[in-house]
Design a protein around this motif. Structure first.
Motif, PDB file in Angstrom:
ATOM      1  N   TRP A   1     -66.475  42.191   5.820  1.00 59.61           N
ATOM      2  CA  TRP A   1     -66.986  43.366   5.099  1.00 59.61           C
ATOM      3  C   TRP A   1     -67.821  42.930   3.896  1.00 59.61           C
ATOM      4  CZ3 TRP A   1     -66.888  48.581   5.966  1.00 59.61           C
ATOM      5  CH2 TRP A   1     -66.107  49.035   7.038  1.00 59.61           C
ATOM      6  N   ASN A   2     -67.380  41.910   3.199  1.00 56.59           N
ATOM      7  CA  ASN A   2     -68.126  41.444   2.029  1.00 56.59           C
ATOM      8  C   ASN A   2     -69.523  40.991   2.392  1.00 56.59           C
ATOM      9  OD1 ASN A   2     -66.924  41.605  -0.593  1.00 56.59           O
ATOM     10  ND2 ASN A   2     -65.288  40.251   0.133  1.00 56.59           N
ATOM     11  N   ARG A   3     -69.655  40.374   3.570  1.00 53.89           N
ATOM     12  CA  ARG A   3     -70.978  39.915   3.991  1.00 53.89           C
ATOM     13  C   ARG A   3     -71.884  41.092   4.376  1.00 53.89           C
ATOM     14  NH1 ARG A   3     -67.746  36.039   6.634  1.00 53.89           N
ATOM     15  NH2 ARG A   3     -67.924  37.172   8.612  1.00 53.89           N
TER      16      ARG A   3
ATOM     17  N   SER B   1     -62.925  45.130  -0.218  1.00 51.61           N
ATOM     18  CA  SER B   1     -64.282  44.662  -0.495  1.00 51.61           C
ATOM     19  C   SER B   1     -64.968  45.493  -1.564  1.00 51.61           C
ATOM     20  CB  SER B   1     -65.119  44.709   0.787  1.00 51.61           C
ATOM     21  OG  SER B   1     -64.476  44.037   1.831  1.00 51.61           O
TER      22      SER B   1
ATOM     23  N   ARG C   1     -69.843  48.221  -5.786  1.00 48.90           N
ATOM     24  CA  ARG C   1     -69.451  48.998  -4.606  1.00 48.90           C
ATOM     25  C   ARG C   1     -68.331  49.960  -5.013  1.00 48.90           C
ATOM     26  NH1 ARG C   1     -68.607  43.518  -1.081  1.00 48.90           N
ATOM     27  NH2 ARG C   1     -70.796  42.975  -0.743  1.00 48.90           N
TER      28      ARG C   1
END
Length: 542
Positions: free
Chosen positions: A354-356, A435, A363
């Motif tokens: 998810w972070n990528r 994330s 966020r």
């Protein structure tokens, strides 16, 4: 057998004295000789209703009404039986021919009760108002009208009519209980506890009054007394609880035993009280959790949980416990709420994924609506039109985590990313939340998930909040990273949104220029590899 008229008179005498079995015996003899005797059918149905056999009563009353459709009292009796049998639609149909007669208070009281049961309080108010014109000193009708006004959020009118009911009939336990519930919603907690106690004094086994008192105590922060009263939920909502085989855990020794924890109520409740699972394991228990299917993968990975299974699977166990009884059994108080920081973990690989994929920059996950089937959803969910100031303050950093019926509304929110189609279960949702830098949400399971993961979360609460958020505080003892924003007045989402927007403006940094219109983040299909779970052998220790 005796003369039919004499038999009917004797049956009436028995029924008025509460001797329903004797009355029914006579009436069955009458009907054996004359199956289409409407008076016998009507009286037999009313005896059965008085004896608590509503479903049987409807059959005989309907037969009588088919033979004599203009019999007003028989029609009213059938509607009463249908209501008692949980058939409000049928009751409304039965009463329809009598609606035009405004002098029949009982008809309109019944109609109002049926309409309230169907979630139509505005129509119920009209029906009860008509009923009171014909019977202005009917305490039950005042009570029902007050409850209908309460459902509409008209608390002043609700309190007036409920107090009228008490003035007319001081021993009406239901009125004291309803007043206690209403006073808790208006933040008058000491009075709410006293009203519930008045109901309990009149009717010691009144489960709703004990439940209302427990909620008021927990709202006030009195956990020691509140948890004890909270046990009455099992008698207040008996259909929601089924006892599995084995002994119910009473807080005693657990070494070497398997304990089955039964999740209850909503997903948020399961997540909030999952903090107790490692505490059970620390006492030497093998912990098995029965929960909603969407939570199985998440809870299976939790330290201290040996097995997580879907509701109804019921693996072999030595002991069992309802999950929300755990705070009482562990004697939780405000001073020692366990694991207020973080007790759940997202899957590291999925969180990294998810972070990528998520945009670089701040966020902020956003949720504005809960489950529409929730009993308090009309108060806890926010109209999407109210979100404007938050969108402005966020400067394009918002990511929708909204699921369910309201998820499609994100299309009307400029600059808000949409990832909800990828939130396939709560393990995936946990990875998405992990994330985020911040979660802004109404009172939903997402609030609990963020808090359980240790992610900062701001919760927007209605004026009458759920008991766990208590009153008059901006923090929560349950989650160290939580901030509460409360309505100052019932229904005032504008004030809440303005507070959140002002706080958000202090932490927002410019977001990428790509955040200019609603868009959906594309992600590859998600797959899981789950090893089969071997159930531990049940201990011989009982």
């Amino acid at each position: 057998m005796p003369d039919p008229i004499e038999a009917l008179l004797l049956a009436i005498t028995h029924s008025r004295a509460g001797r329903y079995v004797e009355a029914e015996t006579i009436l069955c003899d009458v009907l054996a000789a004359e199956p289409d005797q409407p008076n016998a059918l009507f009286l037999l149905g009313q005896c059965m209703l008085a004896d608590g056999r509503a479903a049987e009563a409807t059959s005989f009353l309907a037969r009588g009404l088919a033979l004599r459709p203009t019999h007003r009292d028989g029609r009213v009796a059938l509607a009463r039986a249908q209501m008692a049998a949980g058939e409000p639609f049928d009751a409304l149909d039965t009463l329809a021919p009598l609606v035009g007669d405004h002098g029949l208070a009982a008809v309109h009281t019944l109609r109002g009760t049926a309409l309230n049961a169907l979630g139509r309080p505005a129509e119920a108010v009209d029906a009860f108002t008509i009923a009171l014109r014909g019977s202005p000193l009917d305490a039950e009708t005042h009570l029902n009208l007050g409850n209908a006004h309460s459902d509409l959020g008209k608390r002043d009118l609700a309190e007036r009519h409920i107090r009228n009911a008490i003035a007319i009939k001081p021993d009406l336990a239901e009125a004291h209980a309803s007043l206690g519930h209403l006073l808790a919603e208006t933040h008058r907690l000491a009075e709410a506890v006293a009203c519930a106690q008045a109901a309990i004094d009149l009717q010691p086994d009144f489960a709703a009054a004990h439940w209302n008192q427990g909620v008021a105590l927990l709202l006030s922060g009195d956990m020691a007394a509140g948890w004890e009263k909270y046990e009455w939920r099992k008698r207040r909502f008996p259909d929601s609880f089924t006892n599995p085989p084995g002994l119910q855990w009473d807080g005693g020794p657990l070494d070497g035993r398997t304990i089955l924890v039964l999740a209850e109520q909503g997903l948020g409740d399961t997540i909030q009280f999952a903090r107790y699972f490692p505490m059970l394991a620390a006492r030497g228990a093998t912990v098995m959790v029965e929960c909603a299917g969407s939570l199985v993968l998440l809870l299976q990975a939790m330290p201290g949980v040996a097995i997580a299974c879907t509701r109804g699977e019921r693996p072999d166990h030595d002991l069992w416990v309802d999950q929300m009884s755990l705070p009482r059994l562990f004697r939780t108080t405000l001073a020692d709420v366990p694991a207020p920081t973080a007790y759940l973990q997202a899957d590291p690989a999925r969180a990294a994924h998810w972070n990528r994929l998520l945009p670089v920059g701040l966020r902020v996950g956003l949720v504005w609506a809960g489950n529409p089937l929730h009993s308090n959803d009309a108060n806890r969910s926010m109209p999407i039109a109210a979100l404007g100031p938050i969108l402005d303050a966020a400067q394009g950093s918002l990511i929708s985590l909204q699921v369910g019926a309201s998820a499609s509304e994100v299309a009307s929110l400029p600059g808000v990313a949409d990832v909800t189609e990828h939130l396939t279960d709560w393990k995936e949702t946990a990875s998405a939340i992990a994330s985020m830098d911040l979660i802004v949400t109404v009172d939903t399971a997402v609030a609990h998930m963020a808090g359980a993961l240790g992610i900062p979360v701001w919760v927007m609460l209605p004026y009458a909040p759920d008991w766990r958020w208590m009153l008059d505080r901006t923090d929560s003892p349950w989650y160290a990273g939580m901030r509460l924003f409360r309505q100052a007045r019932p229904g005032d989402w504008t004030g809440v949104v303005d507070q959140v927007a002002a706080a958000l403006a202090e932490v927002v940094r410019p977001a990428p220029s790509a955040f200019v219109a609603p868009y959906t983040i594309a992600m590859p299909p998600l797959t899981w590899s789950v090893a089969p779970v071997t159930q531990p052998a049940s201990s011989d220790a009982k």
